[in-house]
Design an enzyme around this catalytic site. Structure first.
Site, PDB file in Angstrom:
ATOM      1  N   GLU A  86     -19.378 -16.665 -10.575  1.00 53.89           N
ATOM      2  CA  GLU A  86     -20.018 -15.378 -10.300  1.00 53.89           C
ATOM      3  C   GLU A  86     -21.487 -15.651 -10.049  1.00 53.89           C
ATOM      4  O   GLU A  86     -22.176 -16.230 -10.885  1.00 53.89           O
ATOM      5  CB  GLU A  86     -19.857 -14.405 -11.464  1.00 53.89           C
ATOM      6  CG  GLU A  86     -20.476 -13.036 -11.147  1.00 53.89           C
ATOM      7  CD  GLU A  86     -20.365 -12.027 -12.286  1.00 53.89           C
ATOM      8  OE1 GLU A  86     -20.709 -10.858 -12.064  1.00 53.89           O
ATOM      9  OE2 GLU A  86     -19.952 -12.427 -13.398  1.00 53.89           O
ATOM     10  N   GLU A 100     -27.042 -17.199 -13.073  1.00 51.10           N
ATOM     11  CA  GLU A 100     -28.055 -16.148 -13.213  1.00 51.10           C
ATOM     12  C   GLU A 100     -29.437 -16.751 -13.002  1.00 51.10           C
ATOM     13  O   GLU A 100     -29.744 -17.820 -13.513  1.00 51.10           O
ATOM     14  CB  GLU A 100     -27.960 -15.483 -14.583  1.00 51.10           C
ATOM     15  CG  GLU A 100     -29.014 -14.432 -14.857  1.00 51.10           C
ATOM     16  CD  GLU A 100     -29.064 -13.349 -13.796  1.00 51.10           C
ATOM     17  OE1 GLU A 100     -30.171 -13.077 -13.299  1.00 51.10           O
ATOM     18  OE2 GLU A 100     -27.991 -12.784 -13.447  1.00 51.10           O
ATOM     19  N   ASP A 136     -31.307 -20.610  -9.067  1.00 46.41           N
ATOM     20  CA  ASP A 136     -31.389 -19.790  -7.866  1.00 46.41           C
ATOM     21  C   ASP A 136     -30.134 -20.064  -7.040  1.00 46.41           C
ATOM     22  O   ASP A 136     -29.752 -21.230  -6.842  1.00 46.41           O
ATOM     23  CB  ASP A 136     -32.643 -20.182  -7.079  1.00 46.41           C
ATOM     24  CG  ASP A 136     -32.927 -19.245  -5.916  1.00 46.41           C
ATOM     25  OD1 ASP A 136     -32.006 -18.966  -5.129  1.00 46.41           O
ATOM     26  OD2 ASP A 136     -34.084 -18.810  -5.792  1.00 46.41           O
ATOM     27  N   ASP A 195     -28.490  -7.566  -6.109  1.00 47.25           N
ATOM     28  CA  ASP A 195     -29.748  -6.954  -5.713  1.00 47.25           C
ATOM     29  C   ASP A 195     -29.675  -6.599  -4.225  1.00 47.25           C
ATOM     30  O   ASP A 195     -29.394  -7.464  -3.391  1.00 47.25           O
ATOM     31  CB  ASP A 195     -30.887  -7.946  -5.953  1.00 47.25           C
ATOM     32  CG  ASP A 195     -32.264  -7.325  -5.819  1.00 47.25           C
ATOM     33  OD1 ASP A 195     -32.422  -6.382  -5.021  1.00 47.25           O
ATOM     34  OD2 ASP A 195     -33.199  -7.786  -6.510  1.00 47.25           O
ATOM     35  N   LYS A 240     -35.628  -3.950   1.823  1.00 47.02           N
ATOM     36  CA  LYS A 240     -36.520  -4.110   2.966  1.00 47.02           C
ATOM     37  C   LYS A 240     -35.917  -5.061   3.994  1.00 47.02           C
ATOM     38  O   LYS A 240     -35.350  -6.097   3.648  1.00 47.02           O
ATOM     39  CB  LYS A 240     -37.877  -4.621   2.500  1.00 47.02           C
ATOM     40  CG  LYS A 240     -38.620  -3.634   1.594  1.00 47.02           C
ATOM     41  CD  LYS A 240     -39.980  -4.173   1.186  1.00 47.02           C
ATOM     42  CE  LYS A 240     -40.697  -3.173   0.285  1.00 47.02           C
ATOM     43  NZ  LYS A 240     -42.031  -3.671  -0.144  1.00 47.02           N
ATOM     44  N   ASP A 244     -22.332  -0.386  -5.568  1.00 51.05           N
ATOM     45  CA  ASP A 244     -22.366   1.070  -5.414  1.00 51.05           C
ATOM     46  C   ASP A 244     -23.362   1.448  -4.318  1.00 51.05           C
ATOM     47  O   ASP A 244     -23.565   2.631  -4.046  1.00 51.05           O
ATOM     48  CB  ASP A 244     -22.762   1.743  -6.723  1.00 51.05           C
ATOM     49  CG  ASP A 244     -24.218   1.500  -7.077  1.00 51.05           C
ATOM     50  OD1 ASP A 244     -24.681   0.357  -6.922  1.00 51.05           O
ATOM     51  OD2 ASP A 244     -24.895   2.456  -7.510  1.00 51.05           O
ATOM     52  N   THR A 258     -17.545  -4.447 -14.480  1.00 53.60           N
ATOM     53  CA  THR A 258     -18.802  -4.938 -15.031  1.00 53.60           C
ATOM     54  C   THR A 258     -19.480  -3.781 -15.773  1.00 53.60           C
ATOM     55  O   THR A 258     -19.059  -2.628 -15.682  1.00 53.60           O
ATOM     56  CB  THR A 258     -19.742  -5.430 -13.918  1.00 53.60           C
ATOM     57  OG1 THR A 258     -20.245  -4.298 -13.187  1.00 53.60           O
ATOM     58  CG2 THR A 258     -19.025  -6.369 -12.962  1.00 53.60           C
ATOM     59  N   GLU A 259     -20.555  -4.090 -16.478  1.00 56.08           N
ATOM     60  CA  GLU A 259     -21.305  -3.041 -17.154  1.00 56.08           C
ATOM     61  C   GLU A 259     -21.884  -2.053 -16.148  1.00 56.08           C
ATOM     62  O   GLU A 259     -21.879  -0.836 -16.382  1.00 56.08           O
ATOM     63  CB  GLU A 259     -22.418  -3.664 -18.001  1.00 56.08           C
ATOM     64  CG  GLU A 259     -21.882  -4.419 -19.206  1.00 56.08           C
ATOM     65  CD  GLU A 259     -22.956  -5.202 -19.944  1.00 56.08           C
ATOM     66  OE1 GLU A 259     -22.964  -5.153 -21.181  1.00 56.08           O
ATOM     67  OE2 GLU A 259     -23.759  -5.869 -19.267  1.00 56.08           O
ATOM     68  N   GLU A 285     -20.668  -1.372 -13.164  1.00 53.31           N
ATOM     69  CA  GLU A 285     -19.570  -0.607 -12.580  1.00 53.31           C
ATOM     70  C   GLU A 285     -19.153   0.539 -13.495  1.00 53.31           C
ATOM     71  O   GLU A 285     -18.926   1.661 -13.034  1.00 53.31           O
ATOM     72  CB  GLU A 285     -18.383  -1.529 -12.307  1.00 53.31           C
ATOM     73  CG  GLU A 285     -17.205  -0.846 -11.642  1.00 53.31           C
ATOM     74  CD  GLU A 285     -16.109  -1.815 -11.265  1.00 53.31           C
ATOM     75  OE1 GLU A 285     -15.065  -1.354 -10.792  1.00 53.31           O
ATOM     76  OE2 GLU A 285     -16.304  -3.046 -11.460  1.00 53.31           O
TER      77      GLU A 285
END
Length: 217
Positions: A43, A68, A97, A119, A123, A155, A195-196, A198
């Protein structure tokens, strides 16, 4: 908003037995860490880790790696895991990264990639940073098995439409399924682990978008 700059987070992460230090040394040899040759699912942008912890418990026959970028967010995942009563031997974390993925995994070493509520980088000048951009699809191609899959949930409607466009334009990928309202699509929602984010967004009435794609090689 993601948490940052929590005092002591780097020290906790560097001392954790569940965080892989110098992950590039495992490239092409992750089986030695897990002690088996089971498939590897990753993930990218795992947040606080709930999704992968649930998946690892449900599927002990699969090895999971959570990636992460932010120390303070990874800290929350480590703390959450410390509170678990049961061991999860098929799950490790990496602080890195996502642009470094080809430095950490060998060709065809990964079977599935999850992108959950990434994320959106709204822009236009930041489009290349989106985890579903053509640039990132190119990075995934370097580590996914032929026939491997990518699953993406969000979302954010604009990010999802961008992601569909990028995937349809990618010559080495096949878009196999997508929906703009996951929780009202019985087939795609079957076996869905939330997920949290979601859980939070869907409980507020926000439709969840999901895309699945296959890497053709």
């Amino acid at each position: 908003m993601r948490l940052r700059n929590i005092r002591g987070s780097k020290e906790v992460i560097s001392a954790s037995e569940w965080v892989v230090q110098e992950p590039e040394t495992k490239r092409g040899n992750w089986s030695t860490l897990f002690g088996n040759t089971n498939p590897i699912h990753i993930e990218v942008g795992m947040g606080k880790g709930r999704f992968l912890m649930d998946m690892a418990v449900l599927h002990p026959e699969i090895n999971y790696v959570g990636i992460e970028m932010y120390d303070s967010v990874l800290l929350r995942a480590v703390q959450k895991r410390e509170k678990l009563e049961n061991e999860i031997p098929n799950l490790y974390f990496i602080r890195m990264d996502a642009r470094q993925l080809p430095d950490v995994f060998w060709e065809e070493e990964v079977e599935r990639i999850y992108l959950n509520f990434s994320d959106p980088w709204p822009k236009d000048r930041h489009a290349k940073r989106r985890l579903t951009s053509g640039e990132f699809l190119g990075r995934y191609e370097k580590i996914l098995k032929r026939g491997g899959t990518l699953e993406f949930k969000t979302d954010n409607r604009e990010l999802f439409e961008f992601s569909l466009k990028e995937m349809k334009a990618a010559a080495r990928w096949e878009l196999t399924a997508f929906t703009f309202d996951l929780h009202h699509e019985a087939e795609l929602c079957e076996g869905n682990v939330m997920t949290e984010y979601e859980e939070k967004f869907s409980s507020a009435g926000n439709p969840i978008c999901k895309m699945e794609a296959k890497y053709l090689g």
